[in-house]
Write a protein that holds these residues in place. Structure first.
Motif, PDB file in Angstrom:
ATOM      1  N   GLY B 730       0.850  -1.176   0.000  1.00  0.00           N
ATOM      2  CA  GLY B 730       0.000   0.000   0.000  1.00  0.00           C
ATOM      3  C   GLY B 730       0.885   1.225   0.000  1.00  0.00           C
ATOM      4  N   VAL B 731       1.035   1.823   1.157  1.00  0.00           N
ATOM      5  CA  VAL B 731       1.908   2.981   1.299  1.00  0.00           C
ATOM      6  C   VAL B 731       3.229   2.479   1.872  1.00  0.00           C
ATOM      7  CG1 VAL B 731       2.221   5.141   2.536  1.00  0.00           C
ATOM      8  CG2 VAL B 731      -0.010   4.545   1.598  1.00  0.00           C
ATOM      9  N   THR B 732       4.355   2.865   1.271  1.00  0.00           N
ATOM     10  CA  THR B 732       5.629   2.314   1.725  1.00  0.00           C
ATOM     11  C   THR B 732       6.412   3.317   2.565  1.00  0.00           C
ATOM     12  OG1 THR B 732       6.492   2.935  -0.406  1.00  0.00           O
ATOM     13  CG2 THR B 732       5.908   0.636  -0.106  1.00  0.00           C
ATOM     14  N   ARG B 733       5.697   4.193   3.214  1.00  0.00           N
ATOM     15  CA  ARG B 733       6.345   5.080   4.183  1.00  0.00           C
ATOM     16  C   ARG B 733       5.673   4.835   5.527  1.00  0.00           C
ATOM     17  NH1 ARG B 733      10.923   7.858   2.097  1.00  0.00           N
ATOM     18  NH2 ARG B 733      10.680   7.603  -0.132  1.00  0.00           N
ATOM     19  N   THR B 734       6.405   5.010   6.603  1.00  0.00           N
ATOM     20  CA  THR B 734       5.818   4.670   7.891  1.00  0.00           C
ATOM     21  C   THR B 734       4.865   5.738   8.402  1.00  0.00           C
ATOM     22  OG1 THR B 734       7.714   5.618   8.987  1.00  0.00           O
ATOM     23  CG2 THR B 734       7.748   3.251   8.650  1.00  0.00           C
ATOM     24  N   LEU B 735       4.798   6.891   7.770  1.00  0.00           N
ATOM     25  CA  LEU B 735       3.925   7.991   8.179  1.00  0.00           C
ATOM     26  C   LEU B 735       4.160   8.355   9.645  1.00  0.00           C
ATOM     27  CD1 LEU B 735       0.581   6.765   6.573  1.00  0.00           C
ATOM     28  CD2 LEU B 735       2.308   8.233   5.552  1.00  0.00           C
ATOM     29  N   ARG B 737       4.731   6.430  11.999  1.00  0.00           N
ATOM     30  CA  ARG B 737       4.339   5.384  12.943  1.00  0.00           C
ATOM     31  C   ARG B 737       5.549   4.529  13.266  1.00  0.00           C
ATOM     32  NH1 ARG B 737      -1.525   4.078  10.115  1.00  0.00           N
ATOM     33  NH2 ARG B 737      -2.087   6.262  10.061  1.00  0.00           N
TER      34      ARG B 737
END
Lengths: 441, 747, 257, 181
Positions: B730-735, B737
């Motif tokens: 999906g999104v490959t950045r940890t945002l 988290r």
């Protein structure tokens, strides 16, 4: 109360019973249409889905719940105001209730049934649905009473039972009226339906007492049902669903959409069953005022939800909020706000409140807004939970859209059958509201 | 109750009857399906139903030669795990190895001998009996042999080691043809050639990553695809966390982050083709800053004169400070090791690059040391791994011979040159000039599709054989390969086919090769070896049974022979400028094409295995299909979004693939995984993605004769079409988290 | 007589729920540690799991619909931008939470906590409400959207110790319960009350080429996992949710420079 | 009201009675089916008699079902096992059923026995544990030694398993994963 002059008792009987007793080709055509729409749009896709698996729907590994569940909540919500309003208004002794409550309660019943159907459609293995009922068995297996879904099963079955009894109980004297007005098989059937109602004083007394008792009983039940439905979401820890405000939010939303639904149904009854004499301006006006109040409460809770999320500052919640307000489904969100928070404000003007056509449009818009509200709750939160790498997306498939359309046809079919079996307006209660007797009947 | 009339009675009886019928029908409907209990006619000795047995054999999914254990229940293979006593895999196994079950039970296996009935290349094949097919081939070869034209018989195999290699060699030798070649795309020919130049030893040495403190890898994806990934992974794990208080560091030099690059502490994206220069730049500093104090310091200093940090920095696009830092770390580490592989050894100057890396090892003084390069002075058994590797030059010679009509019979075994060679080689066209092509294969790959006769071979899980891992593990090791299940179809082990051919051809061959089966042959060779080594403490049969049970024979702790520590002189003499020359001009083709071996499909041989097709690529999570990677900046310059179908063009050709934005790629590079783009090879592989080998220009590294498959320039054009890249991410950045661990951690 | 039984067990169960520390009183507490400093993201564990647990081959189309079934998956996270870009891998599988959000969700007890501290999933009890998957913060529950089939003869490699799930059923990592069962069976044969440390090895742990994973009973202070868990690098994912997972990750270490 | 309700329900009395009779018929039908027409005692390809083998000749169960105490499955004897004894039993050689057996042996074909005691695929059942827990074979399989044709006496369904596990107080005997897989 009566826009076109007060009818006599005989006229009341005739007006209301004729809907049941005289059936024209238009009715059959309509019923045929709704039934075929229900079969083609609802049951055939469902059958297909039963064969291939729930994969026929658009749900995926990021969104395990989809339109089926959001529709379930919508229909549960729609079911809310019928019985609840009827009961509250009965206790508060509001006379304007009497000509609308029967069909409102029918609406409750049928939307509950439609909602229950959506549960079936949603399930992966519906053929084992009986496992979710606490039926004693040799295996010693019980359902999980900690599960909010179990609460759901209990709450909905209880509510369905109570609503059925409530509507039935209120109809007993009317069934007697049908019996008296008919012959043959119908007469024999309605003899059974009305339990041999003779209209003695004792019977009236018992009915009045039981009815009031049930009205009191049903009110907390109705509130609890939608609280429990909201817990399906709120008891999870999914960002965007894990809100304490959800229970009142859902209850309020449910009554809101249900009241709007009543307006829509009233319009149809009045227009197509010629009930102009019984459903009049006063109903519209009162329902309009109620809608304004509900819309304001609804908007308030909505703002509260946004505020507490923002104030809470949890990064997960903020991310979910951001997606809801600005992500792919943001247009739907703002549409919902427009339809449910702003459009109803128009009803502050008497011009809108007193116009059947304008109220019809508003009520339908509200329900579209409420339908999308449920969809947004399901579609924006759970595909984007905690692990960004598992973020996904949900879009309903054609099967789901078709089944959604079909569900309205099922509701309509049930309603059409209803008006042929039960007097759509309470005969005896309408008579109670007539001015002191004119002795010409 | 009043009396019951007859009519009522009938109604009651009717109701009861309907009920009863309903009851019977309901009970019938909940009946279980009839299941049969099929006993065996005669049970095998070691058969016990419901209990799994494990058989040890050797993996053949890549050339590492891991020992595997196969779980068998009721005669069917259920799972493949690493053989815990095997020194290469030590009980572990990679994704490719575990997918061996998909090879065995592949629905697209060839199930019987096939002939194309004279219509080559149409893809139509018809069943034919073993007798007929063997007679046809045997008589053809026999005639050539009698006419003294046996050199018109050619044998091309994939990577074959152990006694099967010897069997092939004997067979061809007895025929009188010296044209037995192996071609394996993944074989590190350039590395071997460089090692021969630097160290004077014609073998792949053992790289002791396990005990290294600093591992400097130039393009070698040692955790994913390079030489022996499972063994390297074991070593890597130990190097990182296996030694208390001593965590090894890894640095990866490559333009596109590979699996090893992702694991590395530092990823250095030198300009493609200049990795060898960087090595020499580091070597320069090692010598000039006094990290190296050998007697031949002056010679080193002279030869490295030209590779000053500033000069190297300008060429490689790596800052001078960074180069100095790398050199300092390399020079001061207790055990520093440098390895070269992947695209670094696939330029036009591949050997020069590998020699440059060898120079680093020389300067670090790690030869023969723990954590350095260890030579396998004793090759177990008589097998000589890799000596038959044709390299690109050998293939070109073969093509030339075919074109010239010098080849009458071409035997191809387990090799797919049509897929893994650039079109520029002309292998496919040259095949038209060969009157008889015989494929010995389990699958109908591109090359097999061109054959006249297909001899279906058993998979490695149904065959006898043995293997000597190459490179070894520092001590003598040989593994036994044994059938773990009974043959599924009307197929034969490749050794048995060759021995049958021997009998068909006749002459003196059956005398010299008297064995009926591969099993006999292997066993006899092991007996000879056993006797030669004079191990008389038990009789051979007991040893053989023990070896079969263990799946491996070895002498751990025995380092036969002294470690040779070669002088640096040959390396010094061999150092040349290792910058690679690219095909295509920079103005026409602004980007550099960087093909890389797919972590799951390798060079394409895994593409027919559904588990591997469904295995997300480790760095991009893409499944099913191929893609072209671009750096976000490059993509933005070109106005390309993810999923845009690109036409990647090189001087050699063009393919269409969807674009993928990849953050860990050097700008100005377009990277493509090798492995997809099959036009045959079964339902899972066929017509899926594109083959980057179609883009590779025919360039050869002169010193090793190997194909320079990473020395082509390219340009991309957005076709305007879109194609969904199927991936699990999906999104490959940890945002923000804290998924990969708490932020302010002291560890 | 059954009614009485059921009622008494119910009352007993309820008392256990009320009692704090209910979750500590298991026979075993199967725990896994994953060292992210060793993990290279090679995905050997993914295939090992697929082979051991009969995971379906879903096909390209269903992959594109995001309906893959991988009980263990590798999640990847980029940090930074070129050239200082870093990749972090983290294997994600069922965390076997002690306070599992999924367990309260299931209306039919298809998922529950058993005496081994395992978060279990009984496929044949599942009616497919999918609530557990919605509640799961780690998104490691997978649903059989269809009945999957294997191209003949690939079905011959199916593990007979693990059932093949039908459509409409939720499934997830079981810590290879069939291997735990086998180990317990062997222990019983040897008249041992407990399984030895290292006797149970799930398929993913078994395959891991870098030996990044360890598995064992954390109730046993001498077990390898118990020691690994004490590593200062240890953490659990999404700790703030208080799900108390049974999988402890060891954070990737950084090179000293 | 009460009188009038009963009166009103009078027309419904007969349909209700009819329904009752139908339900009763249903139960009888199900019972009859279970007793006489079910898969409990199918006709086998060879009329093998456990009575003759286990009772008359007193062959212990595990003489033929050799795997019962060591593996999950009891193991149906191989054809060679049958032949092993029967080739040295000339007294019964000419009986028709033995001739059938010989035919299977000569054709090297396995005998397609129909499974009587069957559990579904999702059930994990191991004979070993039950045999080692000193259960008599007859506890589940019934008095096999009295049967000419094998009949399943137990339902082999979950309630039956659970009942025994509950009664015997099996350790974790009611944990789902003990029996499900």
């Amino acid at each position: 109360m009566f826009d076109h002059g007060q009818p006599s008792y005989a006229e009341v009987n005739k007006d209301i019973l004729s809907v049941m007793l005289e059936t024209g080709p238009r009715y059959w055509m309509l019923l045929g249409t709704t039934m075929s729409v229900a079969v083609i749009f609802f049951f055939m896709p469902w059958f297909y889905q039963l064969i291939v698996g729930v994969g026929a729907a658009g749900m995926n590994r990021n969104a395990y719940w989809g339109t089926y569940l959001s529709n379930f909540i919508f229909w549960i919500g729609l079911s809310h105001s019928g019985t609840l309003l009827s009961a509250i208004l009965h206790i508060t002794n509001s006379p304007w209730r009497k000509s609308v409550y029967r069909s409102a309660e029918a609406m409750t019943l049928f939307s509950l049934m439609t909602a229950a159907l959506f549960v079936m459609v949603h399930l992966g293995r519906v053929w084992f649905v009986h496992w979710s009922f606490p039926i004693p068995n040799q295996m010693g297996l019980w359902p999980n009473f900690r599960s909010p879904l179990m609460f759901d099963v209990m709450a909905i079955t209880t509510y369905l039972t109570a609503s059925s009894i409530f509507i039935y109980m209120g109809s007993v004297p009317d069934f007697a009226a049908v019996r008296d007005a008919s012959t043959g098989l119908r007469r024999r059937l309605y003899t059974i339906f009305c339990f041999g109602w003779r209209g003695t004083a004792r019977e009236w007394h018992t009915l009045g007492w039981a009815y009031t008792f049930f009205a009191v009983f049903v009110i907390p039940l109705a509130v609890s049902v939608h609280s429990i439905v909201s817990w399906d979401f709120a008891l999870s820890i999914v960002p965007g669903l894990h809100h304490t405000i959800f229970a009142p939010y859902f209850v309020c939303g449910a009554i809101y959409s249900g009241t709007a639904g009543i307006v829509t149904v009233m319009y149809c009854l009045r227009k197509y069953l010629n009930f102009e004499r019984y459903i009049g301006q006063v109903h519209l006006d009162n329902l309009g005022k109620l809608l304004i109040a509900l819309s304001l409460i609804w908007s308030y809770i909505n703002i509260l939800e946004l505020f507490s999320t923002w104030y809470g500052g949890s990064s997960f919640e903020l991310e979910a909020l951001k997606f809801k307000l600005t992500g792919f489904y943001a247009p739907l969100y703002w549409e919902m706000i427009l339809f449910c928070a702003f459009v109803p404000l128009l009803m502050f003007f008497r011009k809108f409140r007193w116009s059947w056509n304008k109220m019809l449009v508003i009520s339908i818009l509200i329900n579209i807004g409420m339908l999308t509200e449920r969809f947004i709750i399901v579609a924006t939160s759970q595909p984007r939970k905690f692990l960004p790498n598992a973020f996904g997306f949900y879009f309903p498939s054609w099967i789901e859209i078709s089944i959604t359309i079909g569900s309205f046809a099922i509701f309509a079919t049930l309603f059409l059958i209803f008006i042929k079996w039960v007097p759509a307006i309470s005969i005896y209660e309408v008579k109670e509201t007539l001015k002191p007797l004119r002795r010409d009947a | 109750m009043s009396k019951i009339s007859r009519r009522d009675l009938l109604q009651y009886i009717g109701a009861g009857g309907i009920g009863a019928v309903g009851g019977v029908l309901y009970s019938e409907s909940i009946e279980r399906d009839v299941e049969l209990l099929i006993p065996q006619v005669v049970p095998p000795e070691d058969y016990s139903p419901g209990i799994a047995t494990w058989y040890n054999t050797v993996c053949n999914q890549c050339s590492a030669g891991c020992g595997i254990s196969v779980r068998i229940r009721e005669g069917k293979a259920k799972k493949i795990e690493g053989n815990p006593v095997h020194p290469v895999s030590q009980g572990r196994l990679c994704a490719r190895g575990q997918s061996g079950l998909n090879v065995l039970y592949n629905p697209d296996r060839i199930r019987e001998p096939l002939t194309n009935a004279g219509q080559r290349g149409t893809g139509n094949f018809y069943p034919i009996s073993w007798d007929e097919v063997l007679t046809t081939i045997g008589s053809r070869i026999g005639r050539l042999k009698i006419e003294n034209n046996a050199s018109r018989v050619r044998l091309l195999t994939g990577r074959v080691r152990g006694h099967l290699d010897e069997l092939f060699a004997q067979f061809m030798g007895l025929l009188g043809s010296d044209h037995y070649q192996q071609y394996d795309f993944t074989y590190p020919s350039a590395l071997k050639a460089a090692n021969k130049i630097s160290f004077g030893i014609d073998q792949l040495p053992y790289y002791d990553i396990k005990n290294a403190d600093l591992l400097l890898s130039f393009g070698a994806d040692y955790l994913g695809t390079w030489i022996s990934p499972v063994h390297h992974s074991l070593a890597y794990g130990h190097m990182r966390q296996g030694r208390a208080g001593r965590r090894g560091k890894t640095v990866q030099v490559e333009p596109r982050m590979s699996l090893s690059g992702a694991a590395a502490d530092e990823w250095v994206a030198a300009r493609p083709g200049t990795e060898g220069l960087l090595a020499l730049g580091i070597a320069h500093i090692l010598v000039s800053d006094g990290h190296y104090n050998g007697s031949d310091r002056d010679q080193w200093s002279d030869v490295l004169q030209a590779y000053s940090p500033s000069a190297v920095s300008a060429e490689t696009d790596i800052s001078e400070g960074n180069i100095r830092q790398l050199a300092r770390e390399f020079g001061t580490s207790k055990a520093a090791l440098a390895i070269a592989g992947g695209a670094t050894t696939a330029g036009t100057n591949a050997v020069a690059s590998a020699v440059a890396v060898n120079a680093l090892n020389h300067l670090a003084g790690n030869l023969g040391q723990p954590g350095g390069i260890i030579f396998n002075s004793d090759q177990a058994f008589s097998a000589t791994p890799g000596t038959r590797q044709a390299g690109m030059q050998g293939i070109l010679d073969l093509v030339e011979a075919m074109e010239a009509g010098e080849v009458d019979v071409l035997l191809v075994h387990d090799s797919n040159p049509i897929f893994s060679l650039p079109d520029g080689v002309g292998f496919r066209q040259a095949l038209d000039k060969v009157p008889l092509i015989v494929a010995l294969s389990s699958f109908r790959d591109e090359t097999t599709e061109q054959a006249d006769l297909i001899l279906p071979t058993n998979t490695y899980l149904e065959s006898w054989g043995d293997d000597v891992p190459d490179p070894g593990v520092g001590f003598p090791v040989a593994s036994i390969s044994q059938p773990v299940v009974t043959t599924l179809y009307d197929t034969l082990p490749v050794g048995d086919i060759m021995l049958s051919l021997v009998r068909q051809i006749g002459g003196e061959l059956p005398m010299a090769m008297p064995w009926r089966t591969m099993e006999e042959f292997v066993k006899e060779r092991w007996r000879e070896e056993y006797e030669k080594r004079g191990s008389a403490d038990q009789d051979f049969e007991a040893f053989w049974q023990a070896a079969l049970e263990a799946g491996v024979w070895g002498q751990p702790g025995v380092m036969t022979g002294d470690q040779i520590v070669p002088s640096g002189a040959s390396t010094i003499a061999a150092i040349t400028n290792p910058a690679s020359q690219f095909a295509g001009s920079e103005t026409d083709y602004p980007l550099v094409l960087h093909p890389y071996l797919s972590a799951s499909l390798l060079d394409g041989r895994g593409a027919n295995l559904p588990w591997l097709q469904e295995l997300p690529d480790p760095l991009t999570s893409v499944v099913y299909g191929s893609w072209a990677e671009l750096n976000p900046a490059t993509a933005e310059d070109l106005g390309i979004r993810e999923g845009d179908v690109l036409e990647v063009e090189t001087p050699a050709g063009s393919v269409s693939v969807p674009a993928l934005i990849f953050p860990a790629l050097r700008p100005g590079v377009v990277a493509m995984p090798i492995g997809q783009g099959h036009t045959a090879y079964g339902r899972y592989a066929r017509n899926r993605g594109a083959n980057p080998m179609d883009l590779v220009s025919m360039q050869i590294d002169d010193r090793s004769g190997d194909l320079a498959w990473a020395a082509t320039r390219a340009r991309v054009r957005n076709t305007g079409e879109r194609l969904q890249i199927i991936k699990t991410d999906g999104v490959t950045r940890t945002l923000g988290r804290q998924i990969l661990g708490p932020k302010n951690d002291h560890a | 007589m059954k009614w009485g039984n059921d009622l008494s067990t119910f009352v007993e169960k309820f008392r256990q729920y009320l009692k704090p520390g209910y979750y500590d009183e298991f026979d075993y507490h199967w725990t896994m540690t994953i060292d992210l400093d060793r993990c290279t993201g090679c995905e050997a564990c993914v295939v090992a799991c697929q082979a051991e647990n009969n995971l379906p081959i879903v096909g390209e189309k269903r992959y594109a619909q995001n309906r893959e079934i991988k009980w263990i998956r590798i999640e990847r996270y980029w940090e930074g931008e070129y050239p200082d870009v870093k990749m972090g891998f983290i294997p994600m599988l069922c965390q076997h939470c002690d306070a599992a959000p999924c367990e309260i969700a299931c209306p039919v007890f298809a998922t529950y906590h058993n005496q081994d501290g395992l978060n279990t999933q009984i496929y044949n009890r599942c009616i497919g409400t999918r609530t557990c998957a919605v509640y799961c913060p780690y998104e490691v529950r997978y649903f059989n959207w269809f009945t999957y089939t294997w191209d003949e003869p690939l079905e011959q490699q199916l593990n007979p110790d693990v059932t093949v799930r039908e459509k409409g059923v939720m499934e997830k990592c079981t810590f290879c319960i069939q291997r735990i069962r086998l180990a317990k069976d062997n222990a019983k044969d040897d008249d041992r009350r407990r399984v030895r440390d290292g006797e149970v090895v799930p398929a993913c742990v078994q395959s891991c080429p870098t030996e990044a994973m360890a598995f064992g009973d954390s109730n046993d202070p001498e077990a390898k996992v118990s020691k690994m868990m004490k590593d200062p690098r240890g953490y659990t994912v999404l700790e703030e949710l208080n799900t108390t997972p049974s999988i402890v990750y060891l954070k990737k270490a950084h090179a000293e420079s | 009201m009460s009188i009038s309700v009963l009166d009103a329900l009078r027309p419904a009395r007969k349909p209700a009675l009819l329904g009752l009779v139908a339900v009763f018929g249903l139960l009888i039908g199900a019972w009859v089916h279970g007793k006489y027409f079910s898969d409990r005692s199918p006709v086998q390809p060879i009329e093998f008699s456990h009575k003759v083998h286990a009772a008359d000749n007193e062959i212990p169960c595990q003489h033929c079902h050799i795997y019962a105490d060591t593996t999950p499955v009891a193991g149906v004897p191989s054809v060679s096992k049958c032949i092993g004894c029967h080739k040295s039993l000339p007294s019964v050689r000419d009986q028709p059923e033995i001739l059938k057996l010989m035919a299977f042996w000569e054709n090297r074909e396995p005998i397609p026995w129909i499974k009587v005691h069957d559990v579904p695929d999702f059930v994990h059942f191991t004979h070993k544990r039950h045999v080692k827990a000193d259960l008599e074979c007859q506890e589940c399989h019934g008095p096999v030694e009295t049967m000419d044709r094998i009949t399943r006496v137990a339902t082999m369904r979950m309630p039956w398993c659970v009942e025994c596990h509950t009664e015997k107080n099996v350790e974790h005997g009611r944990d789902c994963w003990t029996c499900h897989k």
